[in-house]
Design a protein around this motif. Structure first.
Motif, PDB file in Angstrom:
ATOM      1  N   LEU A 117       8.749 -10.312  -6.514  1.00 60.48           N
ATOM      2  CA  LEU A 117       8.545  -8.885  -6.778  1.00 60.48           C
ATOM      3  C   LEU A 117       8.998  -8.024  -5.613  1.00 60.48           C
ATOM      4  N   MET A 118       8.773  -8.508  -4.402  1.00 60.48           N
ATOM      5  CA  MET A 118       9.125  -7.734  -3.219  1.00 60.48           C
ATOM      6  C   MET A 118      10.609  -7.826  -2.865  1.00 60.48           C
ATOM      7  N   ALA A 119      11.306  -8.759  -3.498  1.00 60.35           N
ATOM      8  CA  ALA A 119      12.725  -8.948  -3.184  1.00 60.35           C
ATOM      9  C   ALA A 119      13.538  -7.718  -3.566  1.00 60.35           C
ATOM     10  N   GLU A 120      14.628  -7.515  -2.836  1.00 59.56           N
ATOM     11  CA  GLU A 120      15.469  -6.331  -3.050  1.00 59.56           C
ATOM     12  C   GLU A 120      16.044  -6.277  -4.457  1.00 59.56           C
ATOM     13  N   GLY A 121      16.344  -7.430  -5.026  1.00 61.02           N
ATOM     14  CA  GLY A 121      16.965  -7.451  -6.354  1.00 61.02           C
ATOM     15  C   GLY A 121      15.989  -7.588  -7.506  1.00 61.02           C
ATOM     16  N   ALA A 122      14.712  -7.285  -7.278  1.00 62.79           N
ATOM     17  CA  ALA A 122      13.713  -7.401  -8.347  1.00 62.79           C
ATOM     18  C   ALA A 122      14.071  -6.487  -9.513  1.00 62.79           C
ATOM     19  N   PRO A 123      13.920  -6.968 -10.759  1.00 59.94           N
ATOM     20  CA  PRO A 123      14.299  -6.159 -11.930  1.00 59.94           C
ATOM     21  C   PRO A 123      13.318  -5.020 -12.184  1.00 59.94           C
ATOM     22  N   THR A 124      13.763  -4.024 -12.919  1.00 68.31           N
ATOM     23  CA  THR A 124      12.865  -2.936 -13.315  1.00 68.31           C
ATOM     24  C   THR A 124      11.844  -3.476 -14.313  1.00 68.31           C
ATOM     25  N   LEU A 125      10.674  -2.871 -14.325  1.00 67.55           N
ATOM     26  CA  LEU A 125       9.606  -3.321 -15.227  1.00 67.55           C
ATOM     27  C   LEU A 125       9.105  -2.159 -16.072  1.00 67.55           C
ATOM     28  N   GLU A 126      10.024  -1.324 -16.518  1.00 66.22           N
ATOM     29  CA  GLU A 126       9.653  -0.218 -17.401  1.00 66.22           C
ATOM     30  C   GLU A 126       9.124  -0.780 -18.713  1.00 66.22           C
ATOM     31  N   GLY A 127       8.082  -0.167 -19.215  1.00 65.19           N
ATOM     32  CA  GLY A 127       7.468  -0.658 -20.440  1.00 65.19           C
ATOM     33  C   GLY A 127       6.259  -1.540 -20.166  1.00 65.19           C
ATOM     34  N   LEU A 128       6.050  -1.899 -18.894  1.00 67.95           N
ATOM     35  CA  LEU A 128       4.891  -2.710 -18.524  1.00 67.95           C
ATOM     36  C   LEU A 128       3.728  -1.793 -18.132  1.00 67.95           C
ATOM     37  N   ASN A 129       2.602  -1.959 -18.777  1.00 70.60           N
ATOM     38  CA  ASN A 129       1.374  -1.252 -18.411  1.00 70.60           C
ATOM     39  C   ASN A 129       0.560  -2.169 -17.503  1.00 70.60           C
ATOM     40  N   PHE A 130      -0.005  -1.638 -16.417  1.00 70.97           N
ATOM     41  CA  PHE A 130      -0.711  -2.528 -15.499  1.00 70.97           C
ATOM     42  C   PHE A 130      -1.924  -1.859 -14.867  1.00 70.97           C
ATOM     43  N   ALA A 131      -2.804  -2.719 -14.367  1.00 73.35           N
ATOM     44  CA  ALA A 131      -3.950  -2.280 -13.566  1.00 73.35           C
ATOM     45  C   ALA A 131      -4.243  -3.384 -12.564  1.00 73.35           C
ATOM     46  N   VAL A 132      -4.631  -3.005 -11.355  1.00 76.11           N
ATOM     47  CA  VAL A 132      -4.840  -3.963 -10.269  1.00 76.11           C
ATOM     48  C   VAL A 132      -6.270  -3.894  -9.743  1.00 76.11           C
ATOM     49  N   LEU A 133      -6.849  -5.084  -9.525  1.00 81.74           N
ATOM     50  CA  LEU A 133      -8.163  -5.191  -8.889  1.00 81.74           C
ATOM     51  C   LEU A 133      -7.994  -6.066  -7.647  1.00 81.74           C
ATOM     52  N   GLY A 134      -8.338  -5.523  -6.477  1.00 81.85           N
ATOM     53  CA  GLY A 134      -8.206  -6.262  -5.228  1.00 81.85           C
ATOM     54  C   GLY A 134      -9.552  -6.758  -4.736  1.00 81.85           C
ATOM     55  N   LEU A 135      -9.569  -7.982  -4.224  1.00 81.77           N
ATOM     56  CA  LEU A 135     -10.779  -8.562  -3.654  1.00 81.77           C
ATOM     57  C   LEU A 135     -10.567  -8.754  -2.161  1.00 81.77           C
ATOM     58  N   GLY A 136     -11.528  -8.329  -1.338  1.00 80.97           N
ATOM     59  CA  GLY A 136     -11.339  -8.458   0.102  1.00 80.97           C
ATOM     60  C   GLY A 136     -12.597  -8.190   0.889  1.00 80.97           C
ATOM     61  N   ASP A 137     -12.404  -8.077   2.190  1.00 80.16           N
ATOM     62  CA  ASP A 137     -13.502  -7.829   3.124  1.00 80.16           C
ATOM     63  C   ASP A 137     -13.012  -6.793   4.125  1.00 80.16           C
ATOM     64  N   SER A 138     -13.633  -5.618   4.127  1.00 84.52           N
ATOM     65  CA  SER A 138     -13.151  -4.510   4.951  1.00 84.52           C
ATOM     66  C   SER A 138     -13.358  -4.726   6.452  1.00 84.52           C
ATOM     67  N   SER A 139     -14.041  -5.813   6.831  1.00 82.62           N
ATOM     68  CA  SER A 139     -14.177  -6.097   8.254  1.00 82.62           C
ATOM     69  C   SER A 139     -12.878  -6.670   8.825  1.00 82.62           C
ATOM     70  N   TYR A 140     -11.949  -7.042   7.928  1.00 81.30           N
ATOM     71  CA  TYR A 140     -10.635  -7.520   8.363  1.00 81.30           C
ATOM     72  C   TYR A 140      -9.643  -6.352   8.342  1.00 81.30           C
ATOM     73  N   PRO A 141      -8.716  -6.321   9.299  1.00 81.52           N
ATOM     74  CA  PRO A 141      -7.800  -5.174   9.401  1.00 81.52           C
ATOM     75  C   PRO A 141      -6.862  -5.013   8.204  1.00 81.52           C
ATOM     76  N   ASP A 142      -6.531  -6.108   7.528  1.00 80.40           N
ATOM     77  CA  ASP A 142      -5.598  -6.032   6.396  1.00 80.40           C
ATOM     78  C   ASP A 142      -6.341  -6.093   5.067  1.00 80.40           C
ATOM     79  N   PHE A 143      -7.417  -5.331   4.978  1.00 82.07           N
ATOM     80  CA  PHE A 143      -8.269  -5.308   3.783  1.00 82.07           C
ATOM     81  C   PHE A 143      -7.456  -5.038   2.522  1.00 82.07           C
ATOM     82  N   CYS A 144      -7.487  -5.988   1.584  1.00 82.73           N
ATOM     83  CA  CYS A 144      -6.843  -5.860   0.269  1.00 82.73           C
ATOM     84  C   CYS A 144      -5.349  -5.516   0.352  1.00 82.73           C
ATOM     85  N   LYS A 145      -4.685  -5.944   1.407  1.00 83.54           N
ATOM     86  CA  LYS A 145      -3.268  -5.602   1.572  1.00 83.54           C
ATOM     87  C   LYS A 145      -2.411  -6.160   0.440  1.00 83.54           C
TER      88      LYS A 145
END
Length: 580
Positions: A117-145
């Motif tokens: 997904l992060m690659a430069e040549g990743a395809p478009t994803l128009e038409g995709l509906n999405f929602a994201v839930l992140g799990l983490g611990d805010s005591s770490y500097p990269d919380f839910c990165k």
């Protein structure tokens, strides 16, 4: 035959909305025609992808699937490791639930899709509906990165967010409930979901007694002994806990959740420095009222200093040094590092008007997870842990790990609150003939003691190879006697140790792996499985690099082919990690 109703193109809806409504109406019509029922059919397909290192995200994903079924959706739970970027192009509705590991990295099973997904040549994803839930611990500097990166990338590739992204700090229950309600409303029938929701009391009665994070088992501590010998700079405790009568059953590879208590002397110091007495009343996290000592001893995190608490201190004093610190983000980060609640109170003489001023900025105390180091077949009714006691001096004060010192110093006549944390992502192979390569320096040996006990109890014929490392062979060789017996019995086919401080040049387990490249690769070619446990940020990365080097050297492969070889091992569940 009467045709199903439909939304015409002239209606004031987008193409995606019209498509969804037409599908919904078709489902209603089909249900009515075939059975005469007015109930809506499950017409909205939803794919739930989970990125999980310890199993939490997978558990939340299955919970989300039940909620979506109740909202007349057709959910499908999929491991991110089993989903390619091409698969995403054929998905209409996507829920992505993921944790973050190491230094803001995706879990192991999410790495391949994340990279694509992060690659430069990743395809478009128009038409995709999405929602994201992140799990983490805010005591770490990269919380839910990881979840933040995926959310932003999906939007950048043209996908449409249908529910606000939610980041869970520790316990996901409350933020999850708000998130799934919004998802149900966006993709399904929220009213139907509400009507179908089971009564909590009925559900618990049906399932019987159950011990979990919110309802831990008060277990008896049987033993806590230091495995390190005289001369060691470490204290690694072998902890044995009774599960008799709990009904808790575990598998090797699972973890045990432990609810700790804060150090009583530290709590007393905080209370006195803040200008209170231990018996003053205050509010607990569940909104009930109790004594301040109990609140800080059992319920709130006092070991990690947060920016919120530091700023609260700054509002209560005119100390120029503290005012200068909170006015600069860099200075805030520098002061927070390695300090706890007591530090700013003492350093700047902060006094609090009421206990509520002290409690309000605090985070709840959280349970700690420990890899289980025993097989239930070898120790029925018991669970064992391998715990490195954390103590060090910093900023002029002795620091202590909350749960590690709690377990190491715990009195045997006081219960320990525990619960099982199942980790299906780190399972010993069921193929008793397959070779097993176990890499676990320091306390990373914990699950491999369990794996070897399990294979011994099964009379498994597969070869076993253990890589263990620590500082000194004379005082830091954990479980040395037991490992020696396994070498003599033949259960342990091969043992390679790396004691880093026993020679001028430091040697680590990754060095031993490369030294044994030819044999290591042979074991892989024979169907061997690799298991790694320990530090995620350094050791696990160095070991992964060593394994790639082995495949290149012994397998005669290019770096690209070696990468593909290791990726194949991961997909086949022959390369598993329990890292933290």
């Amino acid at each position: 035959m009467t045709s199903a109703p439909f939304i015409p193109e002239t209606a004031p809806f987008t193409e995606e909305q019209r498509s969804w409504l037409n599908g919904y109406l078709a489902g209603l019509f089909s249900s009515d025609s075939s059975s005469g029922s007015s109930a809506a059919a499950a017409t909205t397909p939803v794919t739930i992808l989970f990125g999980s290192q310890t199993g939490t995200a997978e558990g939340v994903s299955k919970k989300a699937a039940k909620a979506l079924k109740a909202a007349n959706c057709d959910p499908k739970v999929v491991d991110m490791g089993d989903c390619s970027i091409d698969d995403l192009k054929s998905i209409e509705n996507l829920l992505l639930i993921t944790s973050t590991y190491g230094e803001g990295e995706p879990p192991d099973n999410a790495m391949s899709l994340f990279g694509a997904l992060m690659a430069e040549g990743a395809p478009t994803l128009e038409g995709l509906n999405f929602a994201v839930l992140g799990l983490g611990d805010s005591s770490y500097p990269d919380f839910c990165k990881c979840s933040k990166d995926l959310d932003a990338r999906l939007e950048a590739l043209g996908a449409k967010r249908v529910a606000a992204t939610v980041e869970c700090d520790g316990d996901p229950d409350e933020p999850y409930a708000e998130w799934i309600a919004e998802v149900q409303a966006a993709l399904g029938d929220a009213a139907a979901a509400s009507a179908a929701a089971p009564d909590a009391d009925e559900e618990s009665e049906d399932e019987g007694p159950k011990f979990d994070q919110k309802n831990p088992y008060a277990a008896k501590l049987l033993k806590s002994e230091n495995l390190n010998k005289q001369g060691s700079s470490k204290a690694t405790h072998h902890v044995e806990i009774s599960l008799e009568g709990s009904g808790i059953e575990y598998e090797v590879g699972d973890a045990l959740g432990v609810w700790p208590e804060n150090n009583a002397h530290l709590v007393d110091e905080i209370i006195e420095a803040a200008g209170f007495t231990p018996d003053e009343l205050t509010q607990f996290p569940d909104k009930s009222e109790g004594q301040l000592f109990d609140a800080l001893h059992f319920h709130y995190d006092v070991s990690v200093l947060t920016e919120a608490f530091l700023r609260a201190c700054a509002r209560l004093t005119k100390d120029e040094t503290l005012q200068e610190i909170v006015s600069d983000d860099v200075k805030i980060a520098e002061y927070l590092a390695g300090r706890g609640l007591v530090d700013p109170i003492v350093d700047f003489g902060v006094k609090f008007p009421t206990t509520e001023y002290l409690i309000a900025p605090l985070k709840q105390l959280k349970p700690r997870l420990y890899s289980i180091s025993s097989s239930p077949k070898a120790h029925p009714g018991e669970v064992h842990l391998t715990v490195g006691k954390v103590t060090y001096d910093l900023h002029g004060r002795k620091r202590m790990g909350v749960c590690s010192t709690y377990l190491a110093d715990h009195k045997l006549d006081t219960p320990v609150k525990v619960y099982l944390h199942s980790n299906k992502a780190f399972r010993l192979t069921g193929n008793d003939d397959a070779p097993a390569i176990m890499i676990g320096p320091g306390t990373g040996i914990a699950p491999f003691r369990a794996f070897l006990e399990e294979r011994e109890a099964r009379a498994a014929k597969g070869k076993n190879w253990l890589f263990f490392g620590d500082q000194h062979a004379s005082c830091d060789f954990l479980y040395e006697d037991q490992i020696g017996k396994w070498m003599k019995s033949g259960l342990l086919t091969k043992l390679d140790t790396a004691f880093s401080r026993d020679q001028q040049e430091k040697i680590y387990v990754q060095d031993r792996i490369v030294e044994n490249a030819a044999e290591f690769y042979t074991w892989l070619e024979e169907g061997g499985c690799i298991y790694i446990c320990g530090d995620a940020s350094r050791m696990a990365k160095d070991v992964d690099k060593a394994i790639h080097t082995v495949v290149e050297i012994a397998g005669g492969k290019s770096p690209e082919d070696a990468k593909a070889y290791v990726e194949a091992l991961k997909k086949e569940k022959r390369y598993l990690r329990d890292v933290y």
